[in-house]
Design an enzyme around this catalytic site. Structure first.
Site, PDB file in Angstrom:
ATOM      1  CG  LEU A 234      40.849  35.240  32.508  1.00 48.91           C
ATOM      2  CD1 LEU A 234      41.417  36.429  33.803  1.00 48.91           C
ATOM      3  CD2 LEU A 234      40.229  33.933  33.219  1.00 48.91           C
ATOM      4  CD  GLU A 235      35.821  35.926  25.593  1.00 48.84           C
ATOM      5  OE1 GLU A 235      37.011  36.578  25.498  1.00 48.84           O
ATOM      6  OE2 GLU A 235      34.656  36.437  25.076  1.00 48.84           O
ATOM      7  CG  HIS A 236      32.103  35.278  30.946  1.00 48.02           C
ATOM      8  ND1 HIS A 236      31.300  36.271  30.325  1.00 48.02           N
ATOM      9  CD2 HIS A 236      31.949  34.024  30.135  1.00 48.02           C
ATOM     10  CE1 HIS A 236      30.993  35.494  29.237  1.00 48.02           C
ATOM     11  NE2 HIS A 236      31.253  34.224  29.009  1.00 48.02           N
TER      12      HIS A 236
ATOM     13  NE  ARG B  33      36.704  39.506  24.514  1.00 47.78           N
ATOM     14  CZ  ARG B  33      35.757  39.777  23.873  1.00 47.78           C
ATOM     15  NH1 ARG B  33      35.611  40.815  23.317  1.00 47.78           N
ATOM     16  NH2 ARG B  33      34.712  38.980  23.612  1.00 47.78           N
TER      17      ARG B  33
ATOM     18  NE  ARG C  53      41.051  35.561  23.945  1.00 44.96           N
ATOM     19  CZ  ARG C  53      40.013  35.930  24.547  1.00 44.96           C
ATOM     20  NH1 ARG C  53      38.786  35.484  23.792  1.00 44.96           N
ATOM     21  NH2 ARG C  53      39.881  36.040  25.700  1.00 44.96           N
TER      22      ARG C  53
END
Ligand SMILES: *[C@@H]1O[C@H](CO)[C@@H](O)[C@H](O)[C@H]1NC(C)=O
Ligand SMILES: *[C@@H]1O[C@H](CO)[C@@H](O)[C@H](O)[C@H]1NC(C)=O
Ligand SMILES: *[C@@H]1O[C@H](CO)[C@@H](O)[C@H](O)[C@H]1NC(C)=O
Length: 299
Positions: free
Chosen positions: A158-160, A194, A217
């Site tokens: 999930l980046e956003h 992240r 990450r």
């Protein structure tokens, strides 16, 4: 450990395992580290010229492949973006991977902005979509992308996303259905956050405690993993989720030489009892560099 039917039982099993581990560590002195697992997971689907899924599994380099990304959902439309890979024969390729003992997962999210889970309802709808399109629902439906092949897991990348979204509802829904995935094992529920702990995008979902693996990450945040790894962040992740296997993400975007990974990163990571292995971004990079081939014996 794949997640089990009910959370309490998995916690009990995990606690029992943990006390066995503790006992071993008492008997064996400081050698309580997990040590090598040989587990190398790879992301596949971000480059058309990375070769086929079948070839990735046939290489013998990977213990899991994560297809990426299902990058549109939450607003009634769904889209799997595999960078132009043909879907023809994909169902057979998935079955081939499973036959070789390589589970194939699907990752949701990614770098685009076409996804969100603003409500519980949207999370339940995404569950239905996943179940009917990639898992055991509607097996005879001709609209299934991979025919009657059945995937092995779901990954959250999930980046956003915001803490207000409903990924924990999705996670609990997946658990509630006790999905037996295509390889006959319980569904592999994973996340790829992240590196800075905690990652608010996925924290609430992870805090359900039902995730099997977390791939941290170590690449896109210079304040967190300037050298491609951070022992301090690693310790936070491994301590926060003792019943989840934690993987070291290695990326072509922040290259760590194989020798550095072997000498400086893996010995530190493997001190954690819940060290899981290495996750590589991505198959395209790995195929060109033979990175996994050169670290395999140290993972
Ligand atoms: C969403 O679902 C979760 C878990 O089922 C529940 O705890 C929560 O109250 C729900 N939220 C809303 C706004 O319905
Ligand atoms: C799906 O098809 C198989 C054989 O093609 C059949 O045995 C099975 O009953 C069908 N299932 C449903 C739910 O229609
Ligand atoms: C990859 O590297 C390993 C270790 O150096 C080597 O044994 C193997 O032959 C290499 N594979 C390819 C395809 O170059």
């Amino acid at each position: 450990m794949a997640f089990t039917r009910r959370r309490p039982s998995s916690v009990v099993v995990a606690a029992a395992l943990l006390s066995v581990l503790e006992l071993c560590s008492l008997l064996a002195g400081p050698a309580s580290a997990q040590g090598k697992t040989g587990q190398v997971t790879v992301f596949w689907g971000r480059h058309k010229d990375e070769g086929s899924l079948r070839e990735a599994c046939d290489s013998g380099l990977y213990s899991m492949v994560i297809m990426s990304f299902l990058d549109a959902y939450g607003r009634g439309t769904y889209d799997l973006d595999l960078s132009g890979h043909s879907l023809a024969g994909m169902g057979d390729a998935i079955k081939r991977c499973q036959f070789l003992g390589v589970p194939v997962s699907i990752s949701i999210g990614g770098f685009g902005a076409g996804y969100s889970l603003p409500t519980n309802q949207s999370a339940l709808a995404l569950f239905d979509h996943l179940w009917n399109t990639y898992f055991g629902g509607s097996l005879n439906d001709t609209r299934r992308l991979f025919g009657d092949a059945w995937l092995d897991g779901v990954d959250m990348f999930l980046e956003h996303a915001t803490p207000a979204e409903h990924y924990s509802t999705l996670a609990l829904q997946l658990a509630k259905h006790n999905i037996r995935a295509g390889d006959g094992k319980l569904l592999h529920l994973t996340a790829t956050p992240r590196c800075r702990f905690p990652d608010g995008r996925v924290k609430e979902a992870l805090d359900t405690g039902i995730f099997e693996r977390i791939h941290v990450r170590f690449y896109d945040d210079p304040g967190c993993a300037a050298g491609g790894f951070s022992a301090a962040e690693w310790d936070r992740w491994t301590a926060a989720y003792p019943f989840t296997k934690i993987y070291v993400w290695h990326s072509s975007l922040r290259y760590t030489a194989p020798a550095t990974l072997r000498r400086a990163v893996l010995p530190v990571a493997q001190k954690a009892a819940n060290y899981g292995g290495v996750m590589l971004w991505d198959r395209y990079f790995d195929k060109r560099s033979n990175y996994s081939g050169s670290i395999k014996n140290w993972v």
